[in-house]
Write a protein that holds these residues in place. Structure first.
Motif, PDB file in Angstrom:
ATOM      1  N   LYS A 199       0.830  -1.210   0.000  1.00 24.15           N
ATOM      2  CA  LYS A 199       0.000   0.000   0.000  1.00 24.15           C
ATOM      3  C   LYS A 199       0.861   1.256   0.000  1.00 24.15           C
ATOM      4  CE  LYS A 199      -3.632   2.357   2.633  1.00 24.15           C
ATOM      5  NZ  LYS A 199      -4.535   2.284   3.798  1.00 24.15           N
ATOM      6  N   LEU A 200       1.905   1.278   0.822  1.00 27.18           N
ATOM      7  CA  LEU A 200       2.791   2.438   0.883  1.00 27.18           C
ATOM      8  C   LEU A 200       3.495   2.662  -0.451  1.00 27.18           C
ATOM      9  CD1 LEU A 200       4.168   4.711   2.463  1.00 27.18           C
ATOM     10  CD2 LEU A 200       5.881   3.041   3.229  1.00 27.18           C
TER      11      LEU A 200
ATOM     12  N   THR B 160       6.198   1.585 -10.788  1.00 28.46           N
ATOM     13  CA  THR B 160       5.937   1.151  -9.410  1.00 28.46           C
ATOM     14  C   THR B 160       4.457   0.847  -9.210  1.00 28.46           C
ATOM     15  OG1 THR B 160       7.757   2.537  -8.611  1.00 28.46           O
ATOM     16  CG2 THR B 160       6.149   1.802  -6.986  1.00 28.46           C
ATOM     17  N   SER B 161       3.600   1.753  -9.668  1.00 27.44           N
ATOM     18  CA  SER B 161       2.158   1.615  -9.431  1.00 27.44           C
ATOM     19  C   SER B 161       1.575   0.398 -10.118  1.00 27.44           C
ATOM     20  CB  SER B 161       1.427   2.881  -9.909  1.00 27.44           C
ATOM     21  OG  SER B 161       1.898   4.021  -9.242  1.00 27.44           O
ATOM     22  N   VAL B 162       1.873   0.239 -11.407  1.00 25.02           N
ATOM     23  CA  VAL B 162       1.232  -0.843 -12.161  1.00 25.02           C
ATOM     24  C   VAL B 162       1.774  -2.200 -11.713  1.00 25.02           C
ATOM     25  CG1 VAL B 162       2.790  -1.045 -14.176  1.00 25.02           C
ATOM     26  CG2 VAL B 162       0.311  -1.311 -14.474  1.00 25.02           C
ATOM     27  N   THR B 163       3.026  -2.248 -11.235  1.00 14.98           N
ATOM     28  CA  THR B 163       3.574  -3.504 -10.704  1.00 14.98           C
ATOM     29  C   THR B 163       2.808  -3.946  -9.464  1.00 14.98           C
ATOM     30  OG1 THR B 163       5.783  -3.017 -11.560  1.00 14.98           O
ATOM     31  CG2 THR B 163       5.647  -4.587  -9.745  1.00 14.98           C
ATOM     32  N   ILE B 164       2.409  -2.995  -8.629  1.00 12.22           N
ATOM     33  CA  ILE B 164       1.632  -3.320  -7.426  1.00 12.22           C
ATOM     34  C   ILE B 164       0.177  -3.601  -7.780  1.00 12.22           C
ATOM     35  CG2 ILE B 164       0.918  -2.520  -5.139  1.00 12.22           C
ATOM     36  CD1 ILE B 164       3.927  -2.918  -5.385  1.00 12.22           C
ATOM     37  N   LEU B 165      -0.380  -2.863  -8.732  1.00 12.32           N
ATOM     38  CA  LEU B 165      -1.797  -3.004  -9.071  1.00 12.32           C
ATOM     39  C   LEU B 165      -2.128  -4.388  -9.624  1.00 12.32           C
ATOM     40  CD1 LEU B 165      -2.542   0.505 -10.642  1.00 12.32           C
ATOM     41  CD2 LEU B 165      -3.575  -0.429  -8.557  1.00 12.32           C
TER      42      LEU B 165
ATOM     43  N   LEU C 293      -7.652   5.823  -1.257  1.00  9.31           N
ATOM     44  CA  LEU C 293      -6.815   4.639  -1.060  1.00  9.31           C
ATOM     45  C   LEU C 293      -6.156   4.663   0.324  1.00  9.31           C
ATOM     46  CD1 LEU C 293      -5.452   2.064  -2.225  1.00  9.31           C
ATOM     47  CD2 LEU C 293      -3.641   3.551  -3.109  1.00  9.31           C
ATOM     48  N   ALA C 294      -5.716   5.846   0.745  1.00  9.13           N
ATOM     49  CA  ALA C 294      -5.070   5.980   2.054  1.00  9.13           C
ATOM     50  C   ALA C 294      -6.030   5.601   3.183  1.00  9.13           C
ATOM     51  CB  ALA C 294      -4.569   7.407   2.245  1.00  9.13           C
ATOM     52  N   LEU C 295      -7.339   5.809   2.968  1.00  7.02           N
ATOM     53  CA  LEU C 295      -8.338   5.484   3.988  1.00  7.02           C
ATOM     54  C   LEU C 295      -8.846   4.051   3.885  1.00  7.02           C
ATOM     55  CD1 LEU C 295     -10.518   8.740   3.878  1.00  7.02           C
ATOM     56  CD2 LEU C 295      -8.730   8.153   5.529  1.00  7.02           C
ATOM     57  N   THR C 296      -8.332   3.320   2.899  1.00  4.93           N
ATOM     58  CA  THR C 296      -8.812   1.957   2.644  1.00  4.93           C
ATOM     59  C   THR C 296      -7.895   0.927   3.292  1.00  4.93           C
ATOM     60  OG1 THR C 296      -9.735   2.668   0.515  1.00  4.93           O
ATOM     61  CG2 THR C 296      -9.445   0.306   0.843  1.00  4.93           C
TER      62      THR C 296
ATOM     63  N   ILE D 177      -6.103  -2.415   3.181  1.00  2.00           N
ATOM     64  CA  ILE D 177      -5.670  -3.372   2.170  1.00  2.00           C
ATOM     65  C   ILE D 177      -5.047  -4.582   2.859  1.00  2.00           C
ATOM     66  CG2 ILE D 177      -4.135  -3.769   0.196  1.00  2.00           C
ATOM     67  CD1 ILE D 177      -6.336  -1.812  -0.475  1.00  2.00           C
ATOM     68  N   GLU D 178      -5.679  -5.758   2.667  1.00  2.00           N
ATOM     69  CA  GLU D 178      -5.092  -6.992   3.185  1.00  2.00           C
ATOM     70  C   GLU D 178      -4.128  -7.524   2.138  1.00  2.00           C
ATOM     71  OE1 GLU D 178      -8.466  -6.704   2.989  1.00  2.00           O
ATOM     72  OE2 GLU D 178      -9.050  -6.427   5.073  1.00  2.00           O
ATOM     73  N   GLU D 179      -2.850  -7.388   2.398  1.00  2.00           N
ATOM     74  CA  GLU D 179      -1.854  -7.733   1.402  1.00  2.00           C
ATOM     75  C   GLU D 179      -1.608  -9.233   1.313  1.00  2.00           C
ATOM     76  OE1 GLU D 179       1.603  -5.362   2.076  1.00  2.00           O
ATOM     77  OE2 GLU D 179       0.490  -3.483   2.005  1.00  2.00           O
ATOM     78  N   GLY D 180      -1.810  -9.960   2.412  1.00  2.00           N
ATOM     79  CA  GLY D 180      -1.631 -11.403   2.389  1.00  2.00           C
ATOM     80  C   GLY D 180      -0.237 -11.803   1.927  1.00  2.00           C
ATOM     81  N   ASP D 181      -0.177 -12.924   1.203  1.00  2.00           N
ATOM     82  CA  ASP D 181       1.111 -13.441   0.732  1.00  2.00           C
ATOM     83  C   ASP D 181       1.474 -12.940  -0.656  1.00  2.00           C
ATOM     84  OD1 ASP D 181       1.389 -14.892   3.068  1.00  2.00           O
ATOM     85  OD2 ASP D 181       0.303 -16.626   2.256  1.00  2.00           O
ATOM     86  N   PHE D 182       0.586 -12.157  -1.281  1.00  2.00           N
ATOM     87  CA  PHE D 182       0.828 -11.725  -2.651  1.00  2.00           C
ATOM     88  C   PHE D 182       2.064 -10.830  -2.768  1.00  2.00           C
ATOM     89  CE2 PHE D 182      -3.129 -13.530  -3.810  1.00  2.00           C
ATOM     90  CZ  PHE D 182      -3.135 -13.599  -5.195  1.00  2.00           C
ATOM     91  N   PHE D 183       2.400 -10.141  -1.694  1.00  2.00           N
ATOM     92  CA  PHE D 183       3.500  -9.178  -1.765  1.00  2.00           C
ATOM     93  C   PHE D 183       4.696  -9.593  -0.909  1.00  2.00           C
ATOM     94  CE2 PHE D 183      -0.461  -7.042  -2.719  1.00  2.00           C
ATOM     95  CZ  PHE D 183      -0.161  -6.434  -3.927  1.00  2.00           C
ATOM     96  N   LYS D 184       4.664 -10.840  -0.446  1.00  2.00           N
ATOM     97  CA  LYS D 184       5.788 -11.360   0.325  1.00  2.00           C
ATOM     98  C   LYS D 184       6.731 -12.112  -0.605  1.00  2.00           C
ATOM     99  CE  LYS D 184       4.127  -9.889   4.243  1.00  2.00           C
ATOM    100  NZ  LYS D 184       4.748  -8.732   4.910  1.00  2.00           N
ATOM    101  N   LEU D 185       8.023 -11.933  -0.407  1.00  2.00           N
ATOM    102  CA  LEU D 185       9.020 -12.630  -1.203  1.00  2.00           C
ATOM    103  C   LEU D 185       9.820 -13.565  -0.300  1.00  2.00           C
ATOM    104  CD1 LEU D 185      10.387  -9.713  -3.431  1.00  2.00           C
ATOM    105  CD2 LEU D 185       8.831 -11.547  -4.112  1.00  2.00           C
ATOM    106  N   PRO D 186      10.251 -14.705  -0.834  1.00  2.00           N
ATOM    107  CA  PRO D 186      11.094 -15.610  -0.041  1.00  2.00           C
ATOM    108  C   PRO D 186      12.401 -14.918   0.343  1.00  2.00           C
ATOM    109  CG  PRO D 186      10.336 -16.654  -2.084  1.00  2.00           C
ATOM    110  CD  PRO D 186       9.985 -15.211  -2.183  1.00  2.00           C
TER     111      PRO D 186
END
Length: 396
Positions: A74-75, A126-131, A192-195, A197-206
């Motif tokens: 999110k950040l 940066t944005s589209v990679t996260i989206l 978006l700042a007020l939303t 966001i449950e990031e879960g495992d989608f944004f975690k890297l080994p």
């Protein structure tokens, strides 16, 4: 914090549209940038303006997965969006303050533009990679369809920016376009700042990352896809004029090419959850190759334009579909998949654009078409090889 799922989905997909709109901001403003009254860029300076964009989009795509893993998705998404907001705000300010053009040397304005283009590129990358993985995280059972729909909205945004310029009655009012976009972006970033966001495992890297062999094959596919998109996107009009079309007919042909890409992504996004479209996806590169053969053989203007639409249509799902498919194959590397494949697309586009720019007179026409037919066949071979013992049916 707002946690309503429909609100979150709406914000994310609206931001996809806005990122596409920002992506083509500078090409859309070409009449202003090249006008002696304003920035006064020569054709060569205008062309070089996009070199930092390609470089910084690729850098944004590559850095975003690691930054999101460390600081949170999110950040990083908000940071990328703020960079694009800053660029649109500065552009609007430059247009609103006529004294900028009267008191600033043209060289200084050009340096400002180069910085703005670089910031826009890094923010977009940066944005589209996260989206991409964020959209997929909302639809766990239809990840590829979510990414296809998101990329459709990015493409829709890219088509709207030139249309906004077309709507202007007076070129001196050009600054209203970036200014209004900046206002809308500010509202969406605030939402978006007020939303939550449950990031879960989608944004975690080994802890230890080794790109799998199969993912390298996806990367090669998307680099080659970049050859296709860069050739037609940047040199489609000269290619069509070389077939005997007028400038106006060539513009129509290029517009239909992009419309074909957008339509395919929309249809794939809608019907992939309902039907098994995996075979259509696998054989799409071969159909593109057949469209290129048709383009070479026909001479009637209507047939040439139709072939260009068909080429675009069957190209449409290759790029976002590969991201979605690779996300299904490597769920523990979802954000890395998005980043490296977005960067691969920019790499392929950058290579072919520079190559054609240098050798344009020698290879625009039949030589480039024959080369792209070979590229399509190679893409098909790689896709077919990956599809064996894969999760492609889960993706499409």
């Amino acid at each position: 914090m707002i946690s309503d799922n429909r609100f979150k989905i709406g914000i994310v997909f609206a931001l996809a549209f806005l990122t596409g709109l920002n992506f083509v901001m500078f090409p859309a403003l070409s009449p202003v940038l090249m006008s002696p009254t304003y920035f006064g860029l020569k054709a060569s300076a205008f062309g070089f303006l996009f070199a930092p964009q390609v470089i910084f989009i690729a850098l944004g795509c590559l850095f975003a997965p690691f930054l999101a893993n460390k600081f949170g998705a999110k950040l990083m998404l908000i940071s990328g969006l703020i960079l694009m907001l800053l660029v649109t705000f500065v552009l609007g300010f430059l247009g609103f303050r006529d004294s900028v053009f009267q008191n600033f040397p043209k060289d200084s304005l050009y340096k400002i533009l180069l910085c703005l283009v670089a910031l826009m590129g890094f923010g977009f990358g940066t944005s589209v990679t996260i989206l991409n993985p964020l959209a997929a995280s909302f639809f766990q059972n239809n990840k590829a369809s979510a990414i296809l729909m998101l990329q459709f909205l990015v493409g829709l945004g890219t088509s709207v920016a030139p249309f906004l310029m077309f709507l202007l009655k007076d070129l001196s009012d050009w600054y209203w376009i970036p200014s209004c976009i900046a206002v809308v972006m500010f509202v969406l970033i605030f939402a978006l700042a007020l939303t939550k966001i449950e990031e879960g495992d989608f944004f975690k890297l080994p802890n230890s990352i080794q790109i799998p062999h199969k993912l390298w094959m996806f990367i090669i596919i998307i680099i080659m896809y970049g050859f296709l998109e860069g050739s037609f996107g940047s040199f489609g009009i000269p290619i069509l004029i070389g077939k005997g079309l007028t400038s106006q007919e060539a513009s129509l042909g290029l517009s239909l090419f992009w419309a074909g890409i957008a339509l395919n992504r929309l249809l794939f996004g809608i019907f992939a959850p309902l039907k098994d479209l995996s075979k259509i996806f696998i054989f799409s590169p071969l159909v593109v190759a057949l469209g290129l053969v048709l383009f070479l053989l026909v001479n009637a203007n209507l047939a040439i334009i139709v072939s260009f639409f068909l080429i675009g249509f069957f190209m449409g799902s290759i790029f976002p579909g590969s991201i979605g498919w690779a996300t299904v194959e490597f769920p523990n590397l979802a954000v890395l998949v998005s980043g490296v494949l977005m960067a691969a697309n920019q790499t392929g586009t950058g290579i072919v654009t520079n190559l054609l720019g240098v050798f344009q007179n020698e290879i625009i026409g039949s030589p480039i078409i024959f080369g792209l037919i070979l590229v399509c066949v190679l893409i098909f071979i790689l896709i077919f090889k990956i599809s064996l013992k894969s999760k492609i049916k889960e993706a499409f």
